[in-house]
Write a protein that holds these residues in place. Structure first.
Motif, PDB file in Angstrom:
ATOM      1  N   PRO A  67       0.830  -1.206   0.000  1.00  0.00           N
ATOM      2  CA  PRO A  67       0.000   0.000   0.000  1.00  0.00           C
ATOM      3  C   PRO A  67       0.865   1.257   0.000  1.00  0.00           C
ATOM      4  O   PRO A  67       1.951   1.274   0.579  1.00  0.00           O
ATOM      5  CB  PRO A  67      -0.793  -0.121   1.300  1.00  0.00           C
ATOM      6  CG  PRO A  67      -0.007  -1.027   2.161  1.00  0.00           C
ATOM      7  CD  PRO A  67       0.722  -1.961   1.236  1.00  0.00           C
ATOM      8  N   THR A  68       0.368   2.277  -0.651  1.00  0.00           N
ATOM      9  CA  THR A  68       1.121   3.526  -0.722  1.00  0.00           C
ATOM     10  C   THR A  68       0.665   4.524   0.334  1.00  0.00           C
ATOM     11  O   THR A  68       1.315   5.530   0.549  1.00  0.00           O
ATOM     12  CB  THR A  68       0.972   4.165  -2.112  1.00  0.00           C
ATOM     13  OG1 THR A  68      -0.417   4.344  -2.380  1.00  0.00           O
ATOM     14  CG2 THR A  68       1.601   3.288  -3.177  1.00  0.00           C
ATOM     15  N   ILE A  69      -0.459   4.243   0.986  1.00  0.00           N
ATOM     16  CA  ILE A  69      -0.965   5.145   2.018  1.00  0.00           C
ATOM     17  C   ILE A  69      -0.314   4.763   3.341  1.00  0.00           C
ATOM     18  O   ILE A  69      -0.420   3.621   3.777  1.00  0.00           O
ATOM     19  CB  ILE A  69      -2.498   5.048   2.130  1.00  0.00           C
ATOM     20  CG1 ILE A  69      -3.140   5.404   0.795  1.00  0.00           C
ATOM     21  CG2 ILE A  69      -3.020   5.947   3.236  1.00  0.00           C
ATOM     22  CD1 ILE A  69      -4.624   5.151   0.734  1.00  0.00           C
ATOM     23  N   ASP A  71       0.471   4.510   7.437  1.00  0.00           N
ATOM     24  CA  ASP A  71      -0.357   4.364   8.623  1.00  0.00           C
ATOM     25  C   ASP A  71      -0.614   5.743   9.226  1.00  0.00           C
ATOM     26  O   ASP A  71       0.185   6.658   9.070  1.00  0.00           O
ATOM     27  CB  ASP A  71       0.346   3.501   9.673  1.00  0.00           C
ATOM     28  CG  ASP A  71       0.541   2.066   9.214  1.00  0.00           C
ATOM     29  OD1 ASP A  71       0.021   1.697   8.144  1.00  0.00           O
ATOM     30  OD2 ASP A  71       1.210   1.312   9.945  1.00  0.00           O
ATOM     31  N   GLN A 101     -11.354   8.371  14.542  1.00  0.00           N
ATOM     32  CA  GLN A 101     -10.390   7.307  14.259  1.00  0.00           C
ATOM     33  C   GLN A 101      -9.868   6.603  15.511  1.00  0.00           C
ATOM     34  O   GLN A 101      -9.656   5.390  15.501  1.00  0.00           O
ATOM     35  CB  GLN A 101      -9.196   7.871  13.467  1.00  0.00           C
ATOM     36  CG  GLN A 101      -9.557   8.329  12.086  1.00  0.00           C
ATOM     37  CD  GLN A 101      -8.422   9.104  11.423  1.00  0.00           C
ATOM     38  OE1 GLN A 101      -7.631   9.770  12.092  1.00  0.00           O
ATOM     39  NE2 GLN A 101      -8.357   9.033  10.111  1.00  0.00           N
ATOM     40  N   PRO A 137      -3.535   1.270  10.490  1.00  0.00           N
ATOM     41  CA  PRO A 137      -2.941   0.852   9.216  1.00  0.00           C
ATOM     42  C   PRO A 137      -3.845   1.199   8.031  1.00  0.00           C
ATOM     43  O   PRO A 137      -5.060   1.301   8.163  1.00  0.00           O
ATOM     44  CB  PRO A 137      -2.802  -0.667   9.352  1.00  0.00           C
ATOM     45  CG  PRO A 137      -2.910  -0.940  10.808  1.00  0.00           C
ATOM     46  CD  PRO A 137      -3.777   0.144  11.376  1.00  0.00           C
ATOM     47  N   SER A 138      -3.219   1.365   6.895  1.00  0.00           N
ATOM     48  CA  SER A 138      -3.943   1.688   5.669  1.00  0.00           C
ATOM     49  C   SER A 138      -4.989   0.621   5.380  1.00  0.00           C
ATOM     50  O   SER A 138      -4.683  -0.566   5.313  1.00  0.00           O
ATOM     51  CB  SER A 138      -2.950   1.774   4.506  1.00  0.00           C
ATOM     52  OG  SER A 138      -3.644   1.945   3.296  1.00  0.00           O
ATOM     53  N   GLY A 139      -6.221   1.023   5.238  1.00  0.00           N
ATOM     54  CA  GLY A 139      -7.298   0.104   4.901  1.00  0.00           C
ATOM     55  C   GLY A 139      -7.880  -0.639   6.086  1.00  0.00           C
ATOM     56  O   GLY A 139      -8.853  -1.371   5.941  1.00  0.00           O
TER      57      GLY A 139
END
Length: 192
Positions: A67-69, A71, A101, A137-139
């Protein structure tokens, strides 16, 4: 029984794994023939290079794309929040986002998000040592508690003093015959 990767349309076969096994088999054959042919190391490396490139391409083709996004880290985001003017639109937007979040995860850690923010603004609580290291974490849907980051010193370490080795001498003339006999009895193979 070795895997059969050469039979076409074999039930249960995996094309990606077959490509890796085939490239590995080709590399072994190239190595054997090159060694038997008496190639030197540089010629051997050239002969096997193409096989290694194929094998690397087949293996990396199996790896998922990372992933590129990055944390979202609570401590980092709170530090960014504290840099904003209190009450500004950016501050309020970031505060609402962080509450959404990380609010529930902080509650599970024994912290109340709404009472935590004034303590952070006033400086009563340090972000790095007083706040759990939560990361989203991303996603992912839920934050994960991570180990607290250790501070890295920004000063030069003190130099260690090296102990001096003292010279020791031993004169066999000073040792009595009784001591030598005891040593011979204790270590018969060492002292002869």
């Amino acid at each position: 029984m070795p895997l059969d990767f050469k039979t076409p349309n074999l039930c249960g076969a995996n094309e990606s794994l077959n490509n890796i096994l085939s490239a590995q088999d080709d590399m072994k054959k190239t190595l054997k023939s090159s060694i038997a042919g008496g190639l030197d190391a540089s010629a051997l490396a050239t002969a096997v290079g193409a096989n290694l490139d194929t094998l690397k391409a087949n293996i990396t083709g199996l790896l998922p794309e990372l992933p590129t996004i990055p944390d979202i880290n609570l401590q980092s985001e709170l530090t960014s929040l504290l840099a904003l003017p209190v009450g500004s639109a950016q501050y309020l937007s970031k505060l609402a986002s962080l509450r959404t979040q990380f609010g529930d995860a902080l509650s599970l850690q024994g912290f109340d998000f709404d009472s935590l923010i004034p303590d952070l603004v006033s400086g009563e609580i340090d972000v790095c040592s007083g706040i759990p290291n939560l990361s989203l974490p991303s996603g992912a849907g839920n934050p994960i508690l991570k180990v607290q980051n250790l501070p890295v010193p920004d000063i030069k370490p003190a130099e260690e003093l090296i102990a001096e080795a003292k010279e020791m001498s031993f004169d066999m003339a000073d040792v009595s015959e009784e001591v030598l006999e005891n040593l011979r009895a204790t270590f018969p193979t060492t002292i002869a």
